[in-house]
Design a protein around this motif. Structure first.
Motif: not given
Length: 262
Positions: A91-95, A110-111, A113-119
């Motif tokens: 997370k410190e490199k790419k949120k 790809f990134t 909009d939120s942690e939940k969406e990424a998970a």
């Protein structure tokens, strides 16, 4: 039109870095499952509306003429057949990021909009890309052995002799990966014909003009011998041998696959 939407496993807005540039472009990403229309794939559109329009127009054109092609909808297709690792960068490199690694050493990040969406993306992608119970796609960072073996993932032009387990025969492409031997259509490099996990092989061998192996009953083709005419029998044999040895070292298991001339 319903079939176009039923293939969708997940979709949403993400940011993907444009090739050759450090510009992150927002786009609508669609994950579609394997079907008669193709393998597991990601489709990238400028907007959600463009995605919906593409599906509707494709369904309309296919109902009118199966040979008509849709040229008005701009989108890119990313084939997921060769994905071997799906992970979450620190997370410190790419949120809120998701990273896909391919066997040819290419990557896609790809990134969200939120942690939940990424998970959610990470979970669904991993589930879609795992093709067998052995878990041929890793959900974490690759270990050193798997990383070094990526460079040994090679393809060879071969001629498959008629056999019991497959209906096709003739010219095709044999790929030796870190977990399995895969057979691809010679004319359509995206069409996978069969796959044999290395740890389910009973034995394999070669001579100057042949490479052959015996598959176990757990393979998708069932048990049986598969013989390929090729002038690269030694190279194929050495690549398979290296992959098998890597698996044995990782699992710390006895060598049960017989090597030699069969």
């Amino acid at each position: 039109m319903d079939s176009e939407f039923s293939d969708i496993l997940k979709q949403g807005y993400v940011k993907i870095r444009r090739r050759h540039f450090w510009i992150h472009q927002r786009c609508w990403l669609v994950l579609k499952k394997a079907s008669g229309k193709g393998s597991n794939r990601l489709e990238r559109y400028p907007t959600e509306q463009a995605s919906n329009f593409h599906c509707q127009q494709k369904a309309r054109l296919s109902s009118q003429d199966g040979h008509m092609k849709n040229k008005s909808s701009r989108y890119n297709v990313i084939d997921l057949t060769e994905v071997f690792n799906i992970s979450r960068p620190p997370k410190e490199k790419k949120k809120y990021a998701v990273l896909l690694r391919f066997t040819d050493d290419n990557t896609l990040t790809f990134t969200c909009d939120s942690e939940k969406e990424a998970a959610d993306w990470h979970k669904v992608l991993h589930r879609a890309c795992v093709h067998d119970e052995q878990g041929t796609v890793s959900s974490g960072e690759p270990d050193l052995l798997a990383s070094s073996l990526r460079h040994q993932c090679e393809r060879f032009r071969v001629c498959l002799l008629p056999c019991k387990g497959l209906v096709m025969s003739g010219e095709c492409v044999l790929q030796v990966g870190s977990k399995a031997i895969s057979l691809w259509d010679a004319r359509n490099p995206r069409l996978k014909l069969a796959s044999w996990p290395l740890m389910w092989l009973r034995r394999f061998g070669r001579d100057r003009t042949w490479f052959t192996f015996e598959a176990g009953r757990m393979c998708e083709t069932g048990e049986g011998f598969f013989k390929f005419q090729t002038l690269e029998g030694e190279a194929i044999y050495q690549t398979v041998h290296a992959a098998v040895q890597s698996i044995i070292q990782q699992q710390d298991c006895p060598h049960r696959i017989v090597e030699g001339h069969i």
